[in-house]
Design a protein around this motif. Structure first.
Motif, PDB file in Angstrom:
ATOM      1  N   UNK A   6       0.830  -1.205   0.000  1.00  0.00           N
ATOM      2  CA  UNK A   6       0.000   0.000   0.000  1.00  0.00           C
ATOM      3  C   UNK A   6       0.864   1.255   0.000  1.00  0.00           C
ATOM      4  N   UNK A   7       1.952   1.218   0.778  1.00  0.00           N
ATOM      5  CA  UNK A   7       2.867   2.358   0.817  1.00  0.00           C
ATOM      6  C   UNK A   7       3.458   2.620  -0.570  1.00  0.00           C
ATOM      7  N   UNK A   8       3.862   1.558  -1.260  1.00  0.00           N
ATOM      8  CA  UNK A   8       4.445   1.703  -2.602  1.00  0.00           C
ATOM      9  C   UNK A   8       3.428   2.328  -3.553  1.00  0.00           C
ATOM     10  N   UNK A   9       2.225   1.797  -3.565  1.00  0.00           N
ATOM     11  CA  UNK A   9       1.199   2.292  -4.493  1.00  0.00           C
ATOM     12  C   UNK A   9       0.853   3.750  -4.182  1.00  0.00           C
ATOM     13  N   UNK A  10       0.779   4.073  -2.895  1.00  0.00           N
ATOM     14  CA  UNK A  10       0.461   5.455  -2.502  1.00  0.00           C
ATOM     15  C   UNK A  10       1.600   6.404  -2.896  1.00  0.00           C
ATOM     16  N   UNK A  11       2.849   5.975  -2.682  1.00  0.00           N
ATOM     17  CA  UNK A  11       3.997   6.819  -3.016  1.00  0.00           C
ATOM     18  C   UNK A  11       4.088   7.055  -4.519  1.00  0.00           C
ATOM     19  N   UNK A  12       3.819   6.015  -5.295  1.00  0.00           N
ATOM     20  CA  UNK A  12       3.837   6.151  -6.751  1.00  0.00           C
ATOM     21  C   UNK A  12       2.860   7.243  -7.191  1.00  0.00           C
ATOM     22  N   UNK A  13       1.673   7.212  -6.578  1.00  0.00           N
ATOM     23  CA  UNK A  13       0.659   8.203  -6.941  1.00  0.00           C
ATOM     24  C   UNK A  13       1.043   9.599  -6.456  1.00  0.00           C
ATOM     25  N   UNK A  14       1.481   9.711  -5.201  1.00  0.00           N
ATOM     26  CA  UNK A  14       1.782  11.022  -4.627  1.00  0.00           C
ATOM     27  C   UNK A  14       2.994  11.681  -5.290  1.00  0.00           C
ATOM     28  N   UNK A  15       3.978  10.884  -5.678  1.00  0.00           N
ATOM     29  CA  UNK A  15       5.207  11.445  -6.258  1.00  0.00           C
ATOM     30  C   UNK A  15       5.162  11.526  -7.775  1.00  0.00           C
ATOM     31  N   UNK A  16       4.064  11.125  -8.371  1.00  0.00           N
ATOM     32  CA  UNK A  16       3.944  11.212  -9.826  1.00  0.00           C
ATOM     33  C   UNK A  16       4.921  10.334 -10.575  1.00  0.00           C
ATOM     34  N   UNK A  17       5.202   9.143 -10.036  1.00  0.00           N
ATOM     35  CA  UNK A  17       6.147   8.222 -10.671  1.00  0.00           C
ATOM     36  C   UNK A  17       5.609   7.779 -12.029  1.00  0.00           C
ATOM     37  N   UNK A  18       6.464   7.859 -13.040  1.00  0.00           N
ATOM     38  CA  UNK A  18       6.048   7.513 -14.404  1.00  0.00           C
ATOM     39  C   UNK A  18       6.455   6.096 -14.794  1.00  0.00           C
ATOM     40  N   UNK A  19       7.580   5.634 -14.253  1.00  0.00           N
ATOM     41  CA  UNK A  19       8.072   4.297 -14.590  1.00  0.00           C
ATOM     42  C   UNK A  19       8.559   3.610 -13.312  1.00  0.00           C
ATOM     43  N   UNK A  20       8.363   2.303 -13.254  1.00  0.00           N
ATOM     44  CA  UNK A  20       8.901   1.495 -12.159  1.00  0.00           C
ATOM     45  C   UNK A  20       9.772   0.408 -12.774  1.00  0.00           C
ATOM     46  N   UNK A  21      11.021   0.432 -12.419  1.00  0.00           N
ATOM     47  CA  UNK A  21      11.957  -0.570 -12.935  1.00  0.00           C
ATOM     48  C   UNK A  21      12.007  -1.759 -11.984  1.00  0.00           C
ATOM     49  N   UNK A  22      11.835  -2.941 -12.534  1.00  0.00           N
ATOM     50  CA  UNK A  22      11.944  -4.175 -11.772  1.00  0.00           C
ATOM     51  C   UNK A  22      13.324  -4.764 -12.030  1.00  0.00           C
TER      52      UNK A  22
END
Length: 445
Positions: A6-22
């Motif tokens: 949940x923290x990851x998903x929330x941070x992605x939204x709040x910080x405007x993350x465009x790409x997530x590298x795996x």
């Protein structure tokens, strides 16, 4: 884990993350990456991201090629070098088969398996690496070889110099990624630097090392220079090692500490060191996995060449360092052979397995090396029982081929792949005609 997701998903939204590298690694230790859109992250947590494992070095057989990458939400970090332009994050992944079983050839899983064996015995394994590397003006080189960025030496302060600015920028970036740095300084060789990461559990440290290498490469590109973790890029200058401090904890208690014992090193600590020594030759093809690694080991300049241990003896393979008075929690041992080009997941797994074997079997610690091991004659070293580390990758392969410990720790698939990969490298090296041979022999033969 759900809270972390949940923290990851929330941070992605709040910080405007465009790409997530795996991120994950192949068996050699090369970092692999696939970028996904933020909308795909939640599905990746539950269902994984499919890929062709047979296209990754050593990861799966062609007949078992379908694999899934499951991101570990505890490793989520924003990548600081991307800045505010298309903000990008990364997560390390665990690799699984389609039926949900951990992929046996995933290096991260090899380490996790070994850590679980330690946990079954009540131990947590901590590591603290000192990572050396060279900064060069370019990856290209002429007849004189690579050109370092400076001619500075050990602990030199070079105001306004490339290395000084480089280390400052790198440390800042590592801290932004949540990776704590203990020290950074110029090393002995021209253009050579060292950055020491603060101790952490071995899995976190291995992830941090993979991130560290990427950060160093990114900062080098940013500053118009080239960073290399090659173990011995210069014949006349020291090689780059990754001396690693090791300790076992039982809960909050350092299992290596015993007040009143010699060097305050407990029986468990002594047996662990004995395990490292007895199996050092067998694990060398992983801790020192390239042809070039043996140029460092046998090139002098404080690289360990013989199997021995000592208290604060920098010629020994395993060193029991001084620790701060009244701080028994800092008791540890330092393994000095491993170089900064190793796959940290596999290397840490084998160091831990060797130490645990010493504890399980009650290995006796041999006599301490009190003298400079390099300055002894071959006859003196033989009399004292200081066996040599492998003198070449070929010799290391031969030791590994006979090792039950390495085969059991790595698992059949990784064990066989590492051997095949290293044999291929040795064949290619052995087949070449070098400048040394031409210079020495062409004009007289």
């Amino acid at each position: 884990m759900d809270k972390q997701r949940d923290f990851v998903l929330r941070t992605i939204e709040e910080r405007g993350v465009k790409f997530v590298r795996l991120w994950f690694t192949d068996v050699v230790g090369t970092l692999k990456s696939v970028a996904i859109a933020p909308a795909e992250v939640e599905g990746a947590f539950t269902e994984g991201i499919g890929f062709d494992g047979s296209a990754i070095e050593g990861l799966s057989r062609t007949s078992e090629s379908d694999l899934l990458a499951f991101p570990d939400p505890t490793t989520f970090q924003l990548l600081p070098w991307r800045g505010d332009i298309d903000p990008t994050a990364r997560m390390f992944c665990d690799i699984s088969t389609p039926d949900g079983a951990p992929a046996v050839a995933d290096p991260r899983n090899v380490l996790k398996r070994t850590l679980e064996k330690a946990a079954d015995r009540g131990f947590t394994f901590y590591t603290h690496p000192e990572i050396e590397f060279y900064l060069l003006k370019s990856a290209k080189f002429g007849p004189e070889g690579p050109e370092p960025v400076d001619n500075a030496g050990y602990f030199d302060n070079v105001p306004g110099g490339t290395a000084h600015d480089f280390r400052r920028r790198s440390v800042r970036m590592l801290e932004d990624l949540g990776i704590s740095v203990e020290f950074s300084h110029h090393e002995v060789g021209p253009g050579q630097n060292e950055i020491d990461l603060r101790y952490a559990d071995a899995l976190a440290t291995a992830d941090n090392i993979m991130t560290f290498r990427t950060v160093i490469k990114e900062v080098a590109i940013e500053q118009g220079v080239y960073a290399t973790f090659m173990p011995k890029p210069f014949s006349e200058h020291p090689g780059s090692g990754m001396h690693t401090h090791l300790s076992l904890f039982e809960g909050e208690k350092n299992a290596f500490y015993e007040p009143g014992a010699q060097y305050q090193l407990s029986k468990i600590g002594r047996q662990f060191v004995a395990g490292l020594l007895r199996h050092a030759q067998e694990i060398s093809a992983v801790t020192n996995q390239f042809v070039n690694s043996y140029k460092r080991i046998w090139g002098g300049d404080e690289a360990p060449s013989f199997v021995s241990w000592g208290h604060n003896n920098r010629s020994a393979l395993v060193r029991v360092p001084l620790y701060k008075p009244n701080k028994g929690q800092s008791a540890r041992v330092e393994y000095r052979a491993i170089d900064s080009a190793s796959n940290p997941y596999l290397a840490f797994a084998l160091l831990l397995a060797a130490g645990l074997k010493g504890i399980e079997e009650g290995y006796e610690l041999p006599a301490e090396a009190e003298n400079n091991v390099w300055e002894l004659s071959d006859a003196e070293r033989r009399a004292l029982g200081y066996d040599p580390l492998p003198t070449s990758l070929d010799a290391a392969i031969q030791y590994m081929e006979e090792s039950e410990l390495v085969a059991d720790t790595l698992g059949e698939q990784v064990f066989n792949y590492v051997l095949a990969n290293k044999r291929a490298e040795w064949r290619g090296y052995r087949a070449q005609v070098t400048k040394f041979e031409l210079d020495r022999n062409l004009g007289i033969l």
